[in-house]
Design a protein around this motif. Structure first.
Motif, short mmCIF file in Angstrom:
data_model
loop_
_atom_site.label_atom_id
_atom_site.label_comp_id
_atom_site.label_asym_id
_atom_site.label_seq_id
_atom_site.Cartn_x
_atom_site.Cartn_y
_atom_site.Cartn_z
N LYS A 164 0.82 -1.22 0.00
CA LYS A 164 0.00 0.00 0.00
C LYS A 164 0.85 1.26 0.00
N ARG A 165 2.18 1.09 0.21
CA ARG A 165 3.12 2.20 0.25
C ARG A 165 2.76 3.22 1.34
N VAL A 166 2.57 2.66 2.56
CA VAL A 166 2.23 3.46 3.73
C VAL A 166 3.18 3.09 4.86
N ILE A 167 3.67 4.11 5.57
CA ILE A 167 4.51 3.90 6.74
C ILE A 167 3.80 4.56 7.93
N ALA A 168 3.62 3.78 8.98
CA ALA A 168 3.11 4.33 10.24
C ALA A 168 4.31 4.51 11.15
N MET A 169 4.43 5.69 11.74
CA MET A 169 5.58 5.93 12.60
C MET A 169 5.26 6.92 13.70
N THR A 170 6.05 6.88 14.74
CA THR A 170 5.94 7.84 15.83
C THR A 170 6.59 9.14 15.35
N ILE A 171 5.82 10.20 15.36
CA ILE A 171 6.31 11.52 14.94
C ILE A 171 6.53 12.35 16.21
N PRO A 172 7.77 12.71 16.51
CA PRO A 172 8.03 13.54 17.70
C PRO A 172 7.26 14.86 17.63
N GLY A 173 6.72 15.29 18.75
CA GLY A 173 5.90 16.50 18.83
C GLY A 173 6.59 17.74 18.29
N GLY A 174 5.82 18.57 17.63
CA GLY A 174 6.30 19.87 17.15
C GLY A 174 7.00 19.84 15.80
N LEU A 175 7.30 18.68 15.26
CA LEU A 175 8.05 18.62 14.00
C LEU A 175 7.22 19.02 12.77
N LEU A 176 5.91 18.86 12.85
CA LEU A 176 5.09 19.13 11.68
C LEU A 176 4.39 20.49 11.75
N GLU A 177 4.74 21.30 12.71
CA GLU A 177 4.15 22.61 12.82
C GLU A 177 4.87 23.61 11.92
N ASP A 178 4.10 24.51 11.32
CA ASP A 178 4.69 25.52 10.43
C ASP A 178 5.22 26.70 11.20
#
Length: 178
Positions: A164-178
């Motif tokens: 399915k070309r999907v990765i589930a992963m733990t994303i450390p807080g604050g990394l995806l904020e602009d």
């Protein structure tokens, strides 16, 4: 006859560098270790002709040196046909590759393999698509949506679904904020 589908993601793994003998064998230069672990009996490789991927089955594969191999394709049986393949890339469908067969030191192969994977966070929420891979010393990272860098190591990966070309992963807080 096997036909490539639109949803195939073809990954370059080698280049044909010269013809070898009158029986159609060719010498290839490997760009990754993927072909060494590839299931040639079940899965074809692809070569682009006139902009379209054409499937080929490999009947013989012998390593030659540190990054080369001697290859015989099932339907190439003479020198003139093998010479038509010179300088062409050999590609594989990335969904048929065992992720463990990719050496993490092979930055280009890893980047090509990961490009386009969807990434979900630890809660199952879609957070983006991988747009690049960077092998920083002791801190490999993926780039999501062309703007966010996220550490990419085994401890953070919860599940990788190659089909399915999907990765589930733990994303450390604050990394995806602009």
């Amino acid at each position: 006859m096997l036909r490539p589908t639109a949803d195939m993601d073809l990954l370059p793994v080698a280049q044909i560098v010269k013809s070898y003998d009158v029986n159609g064998e060719v010498v290839i230069r490997l760009s990754s270790g993927i072909l060494e672990d590839y299931n040639f009996k079940k899965e074809p490789v692809f070569i682009i002709f006139d902009g379209l991927p054409v499937p080929f089955f490999i009947t013989s594969f012998k390593t030659k040196g540190s990054n080369g191999a001697l290859v015989k394709f099932e339907t190439i049986n003479d020198l003139s046909h093998s010479e038509e393949l010179l300088k062409k890339e050999i590609l594989v469908d990335s969904s048929t590759i065992d992720p463990d067969s990719i050496d993490m030191d092979e930055d280009q192969a890893m980047a090509a393999f990961l490009m386009g994977f969807k990434v979900k966070d630890q809660n199952g929420k879609l957070v983006g698509e991988i747009s690049d891979y960077y092998n920083y010393p002791n801190n490999p990272c993926i780039e999501l949506n062309g703007k966010h860098l996220v550490p990419f190591n085994e401890e953070l990966i919860l599940k990788l679904d190659n089909k399915k070309r999907v990765i589930a992963m733990t994303i450390p807080g604050g990394l995806l904020e602009d």
